[in-house]
Design a protein around this motif. Structure first.
Motif, PDB file in Angstrom:
ATOM      1  N   LYS A 124      21.133   4.668   6.294  1.00 12.50           N
ATOM      2  CA  LYS A 124      20.294   3.604   6.730  1.00 12.50           C
ATOM      3  C   LYS A 124      18.983   4.146   6.429  1.00 12.50           C
ATOM      4  N   LEU A 125      18.350   2.651   5.807  1.00 10.22           N
ATOM      5  CA  LEU A 125      17.079   2.605   5.641  1.00 10.22           C
ATOM      6  C   LEU A 125      16.183   1.860   6.394  1.00 10.22           C
ATOM      7  N   HIS A 126      15.128   2.497   6.777  1.00  7.96           N
ATOM      8  CA  HIS A 126      14.102   1.551   7.752  1.00  7.96           C
ATOM      9  C   HIS A 126      12.673   2.195   6.990  1.00  7.96           C
ATOM     10  N   PHE A 127      11.742   1.191   6.686  1.00 10.27           N
ATOM     11  CA  PHE A 127      10.354   1.757   6.370  1.00 10.27           C
ATOM     12  C   PHE A 127       9.547   0.453   6.899  1.00 10.27           C
TER      13      PHE A 127
ATOM     14  N   ALA B 234       5.766   2.178  -7.352  1.00  4.16           N
ATOM     15  CA  ALA B 234       6.931   2.009  -6.234  1.00  4.16           C
ATOM     16  C   ALA B 234       6.692   0.293  -5.649  1.00  4.16           C
ATOM     17  N   LEU B 235       7.749  -0.094  -5.397  1.00  5.41           N
ATOM     18  CA  LEU B 235       7.566  -1.498  -4.759  1.00  5.41           C
ATOM     19  C   LEU B 235       8.757  -1.505  -3.368  1.00  5.41           C
ATOM     20  N   PHE B 236       7.987  -2.176  -2.360  1.00  6.17           N
ATOM     21  CA  PHE B 236       8.619  -2.241  -1.045  1.00  6.17           C
ATOM     22  C   PHE B 236       8.930  -3.654  -0.604  1.00  6.17           C
TER      23      PHE B 236
ATOM     24  N   GLY C 170       9.276   4.180 -10.202  1.00  6.97           N
ATOM     25  CA  GLY C 170       9.922   5.260  -9.007  1.00  6.97           C
ATOM     26  C   GLY C 170      11.030   4.245  -8.644  1.00  6.97           C
ATOM     27  N   SER C 171      10.896   3.964  -7.300  1.00  5.82           N
ATOM     28  CA  SER C 171      11.927   3.325  -6.509  1.00  5.82           C
ATOM     29  C   SER C 171      11.570   2.094  -6.035  1.00  5.82           C
ATOM     30  N   ILE C 172      12.544   1.202  -5.866  1.00  8.44           N
ATOM     31  CA  ILE C 172      12.495  -0.185  -5.177  1.00  8.44           C
ATOM     32  C   ILE C 172      13.239  -0.211  -3.903  1.00  8.44           C
ATOM     33  N   LEU C 173      12.805  -0.152  -2.696  1.00 10.07           N
ATOM     34  CA  LEU C 173      13.175  -0.236  -1.443  1.00 10.07           C
ATOM     35  C   LEU C 173      13.047  -1.619  -0.583  1.00 10.07           C
ATOM     36  N   MET C 174      14.174  -1.987  -0.280  1.00  7.02           N
ATOM     37  CA  MET C 174      14.396  -3.439   0.292  1.00  7.02           C
ATOM     38  C   MET C 174      15.236  -3.375   1.507  1.00  7.02           C
TER      39      MET C 174
ATOM     40  N   GLN D  49      15.446   3.480  -9.627  1.00  5.33           N
ATOM     41  CA  GLN D  49      16.633   3.459  -8.472  1.00  5.33           C
ATOM     42  C   GLN D  49      16.233   2.053  -7.610  1.00  5.33           C
ATOM     43  N   ILE D  50      17.056   1.734  -7.112  1.00  2.14           N
ATOM     44  CA  ILE D  50      16.987   0.314  -6.497  1.00  2.14           C
ATOM     45  C   ILE D  50      18.075   0.696  -5.078  1.00  2.14           C
TER      46      ILE D  50
END
Length: 405
Positions: free
Chosen positions: A218-221, A268-270, A286-290, A304-305
């Motif tokens: 689970k992702l939380h940012f 990186a993109l959030f 880098g990564s995209i976190l959504m 990475q997405i």
């Protein structure tokens, strides 16, 4: 000459016998004319065999039929055995639980050995930070390969083995994150459970990852202290990232019915809490976190997405690794279709010039069955959007739009 004047004996008049057939006349009994028709009928009747003869013929036919059926059955059995043998010989050797466990166990030991070497290198050479960082990146790539292996072989693995393997992967990720924070700390975002007391200018987000697969990852940012577009509605937002900014991060948060265009490269993109938005971005190194997006369209390119809590969204992607979705529904995927002047060079400089096709290889971490996940699908080619050319869009942002809080 006699044969030219011969008559059928059954029809000839008896009075002619002495004249033309003297010898026959002595032996043949004249047949009355009234019975000649009956004789013809008797001759035309089919010959009737005894009942015993009929039985022998039928028995021979039945035996011949049984023999043909037996030969046909044996031929089919041989063909079936040949097909099974061909399938067995053409099947990959790893398509068994035991061979998978051996392969997965070897990969696990290799990752653990590489982590041990990184710690030994850091202890012997305090100036080897760049080399350690490179090794840690290679280890992360190896763990990603292990994830792909589990996903690809999950169709024949028992659910217990899938969960156990993902548990191991989660533990390895935690080990890599701990080693990265200890041996090669970066001022980007942290995977620690608690916020760092000293955060650099480039730090954009705090991320907590629970890799226990029983609950899935689970992702939380929480984006903080970084450039980004935040708290806006019905806006068209355009930003161009220069070469000097390619190492930074950017966040897009709390937008409603906005169009966002990000040209150039960024680190990186959030993306957090978007509703009815359209997001178009150049390559992300880098990564995209959504997280928490609803009714949106995304055109993204990244190594990475990871997508969490997306509802009814379309994604046009170019990605080096398999996209990861968690707790999503109604999401669809298609290939990247964005263009602006200079995008080819940006993609090449970011290592994303090649179309890998991974946009169609989506991993749903909350769907452990071998069947296709119902939470995502592919957009049919007939529904693909045209290539979106954003070359003419000029950067127009002010301090209110580009928030640093």
């Amino acid at each position: 000459m006699i044969s030219s004047f011969a008559f059928p004996l059954s029809k000839a008049s008896p009075s002619l016998y002495p004249r033309f057939y003297p010898a026959v006349a002595e032996r043949v009994v004249p047949v009355p004319a009234a019975n000649s028709c009956e004789m013809e009928k008797e001759l035309q009747k089919p010959i009737e065999l005894p009942v015993e003869t009929h039985g022998l013929v039928a028995e021979k036919k039945h035996s011949a039929m049984l023999e043909r059926l037996s030969i046909l059955h044996q031929s089919r059995l041989q063909q079936s055995a040949a097909r099974r043998s061909a399938v067995d010989s053409s099947s990959p050797s790893f398509e068994s639980i035991q061979s998978f466990l051996v392969l997965f166990g070897n990969a696990k030991r290799s990752v653990e050995g590489d982590l041990h070497q990184c710690r030994a290198l850091a202890a012997s050479n305090s100036e080897a930070k760049s080399q350690i960082k490179l090794e840690l990146d290679k280890i992360s790539a190896a763990i990603s390969d292990m994830e792909n292996l589990v996903a690809e072989q999950s169709y024949f693995l028992p659910p217990y083995e899938v969960r156990s393997s993902l548990d191991v992967i989660g533990e390895l990720k935690e080990m890599v994150e701990s080693a990265s924070a200890e041996l090669a700390p970066r001022k980007r975002f942290s995977f620690k459970n608690k916020a760092s007391s000293k955060m650099g200018t480039g730090v954009l987000a705090e991320m907590a990852v629970d890799n226990k697969v029983s609950n899935a990852a689970k992702l939380h940012f929480v984006p903080c202290d970084s450039p980004g577009f935040r708290n806006m509605q019905n806006e068209v937002l355009v930003k161009r990232f220069r070469v000097s900014e390619s190492e930074g991060e950017f966040s897009v948060t709390d937008l409603d019915s906005c169009d966002v265009y990000l040209k150039g490269r960024l680190r990186a993109l959030f993306i957090h809490r978007l509703k009815n938005c359209r997001i178009f971005t150049g390559p992300v190194l880098g990564s995209i976190l959504m997280e928490e997006v609803t009714g949106c369209l995304f055109m993204l390119s990244s190594h990475q997405i990871r997508i969490h809590q997306a509802r009814n969204c379309d994604f046009y992607l170019r990605v080096r690794s398999r996209p990861i979705v968690e707790d999503c529904s109604g999401v669809r995927f298609a290939p990247y279709r964005l263009f602006y002047e200079g995008i080819d060079k940006d993609l090449s400089d970011s290592g994303l010039e090649e179309e890998t096709g991974n946009w169609a290889n989506v991993d749903d971490f909350l769907w452990l069955r071998a069947l296709q996940s119902p939470n995502w699908s592919l957009i049919s080619e007939e529904e693909f959007l045209d290539v979106q050319d954003i070359s003419e869009l000029e950067e127009k942002i002010d301090e209110k739009q580009l928030c640093l809080e």
